[in-house]
Design an enzyme around this catalytic site. Structure first.
Site, PDB file in Angstrom:
ATOM      1  N   HIS A 101       0.824  -1.208   0.000  1.00  0.00           N
ATOM      2  CA  HIS A 101       0.000   0.000   0.000  1.00  0.00           C
ATOM      3  C   HIS A 101       0.862   1.264   0.000  1.00  0.00           C
ATOM      4  CE1 HIS A 101      -3.705  -2.254   1.777  1.00  0.00           C
ATOM      5  NE2 HIS A 101      -3.290  -2.753   0.622  1.00  0.00           N
ATOM      6  N   GLU A 103       0.691   3.940   1.854  1.00  0.00           N
ATOM      7  CA  GLU A 103       1.113   4.336   3.201  1.00  0.00           C
ATOM      8  C   GLU A 103       2.329   3.524   3.637  1.00  0.00           C
ATOM      9  OE1 GLU A 103      -3.515   4.179   3.332  1.00  0.00           O
ATOM     10  OE2 GLU A 103      -1.894   3.217   2.226  1.00  0.00           O
ATOM     11  N   CYS A 129      -6.082   0.995   5.519  1.00  0.00           N
ATOM     12  CA  CYS A 129      -6.552  -0.324   5.946  1.00  0.00           C
ATOM     13  C   CYS A 129      -6.039  -0.566   7.370  1.00  0.00           C
ATOM     14  CB  CYS A 129      -6.058  -1.399   4.985  1.00  0.00           C
ATOM     15  SG  CYS A 129      -4.283  -1.757   5.140  1.00  0.00           S
ATOM     16  N   CYS A 132      -2.149  -0.832   7.601  1.00  0.00           N
ATOM     17  CA  CYS A 132      -1.536   0.493   7.446  1.00  0.00           C
ATOM     18  C   CYS A 132      -1.776   1.356   8.679  1.00  0.00           C
ATOM     19  CB  CYS A 132      -2.073   1.192   6.202  1.00  0.00           C
ATOM     20  SG  CYS A 132      -1.459   0.473   4.658  1.00  0.00           S
TER      21      CYS A 132
END
Length: 180
Positions: A101, A103, A129, A132
């Protein structure tokens, strides 16, 4: 007054109005969110194309976008690597697990280059999510600015709130992924 002269006068007034239109300088949050959107264009999974920017004291510390781990095939090349997930409400959804991801990549890039993210702000397309969110907490990030909410972020919201991480939403809309 004839029609031609009237049209010319209206055109001149319209031109003056356009010239005099007041420029609105973006706020810092708007500025860094636009940069996050541009970073996201580098993403290599069409299910997200999310970008993240970590900022402290109005300076960019790190950026990240959705993409496969270094040296591995991307979704845009090899297709999605779908995984079924059972959600807390019992519904089954599918997620692409080939990518890291945005992040995560921004946090890892900061760590790779020895940059502290303690007390920083993260700008991202939609709420993080759960994985993250935990990384954000452990990275010492204190504020997350999201363009939208994420349909599966209830637990993320709860953890971030309990950890004292402020979440700001630019829109009240919710990001939904197609269930592939």
């Amino acid at each position: 007054m004839d029609e031609k002269i009237l049209k010319e006068k209206i055109a001149k007034i319209a031109e003056k109005m356009i010239e005099n239109k007041e420029y609105k300088r973006p706020t810092w949050d708007e500025y860094f969110m636009e940069i996050a959107k541009v970073v996201g264009t580098r993403g290599t999974c069409d299910r997200g194309r999310n970008g993240a920017v970590i900022v402290k004291n109005k300076r960019i510390l790190s950026t990240g976008y959705v993409g496969s781990p270094k040296g591995l095939e991307h979704c845009d090349e090899a297709g999605h690597l779908m995984h079924e997930v059972v959600n807390p409400d019992g519904k089954i959804s599918k997620h692409c697990i080939r990518t890291t991801h945005a992040e995560q990549n921004a946090i890892v890039q900061a760590a790779l280059h020895g940059i502290s993210t303690e007390g920083s702000t993260l700008y991202v397309k939609f709420e993080p999510c759960f994985t993250c969110a935990k990384m954000i907490i452990n990275a010492g990030i204190k504020r997350v600015v999201c363009q939208k909410k994420y349909h599966a972020a209830e637990l993320s919201r709860d953890f971030l709130k309990k950890a004292g991480v402020e979440i700001v939403y630019n829109e009240d809309s919710v990001e939904e992924y197609p269930n592939q």
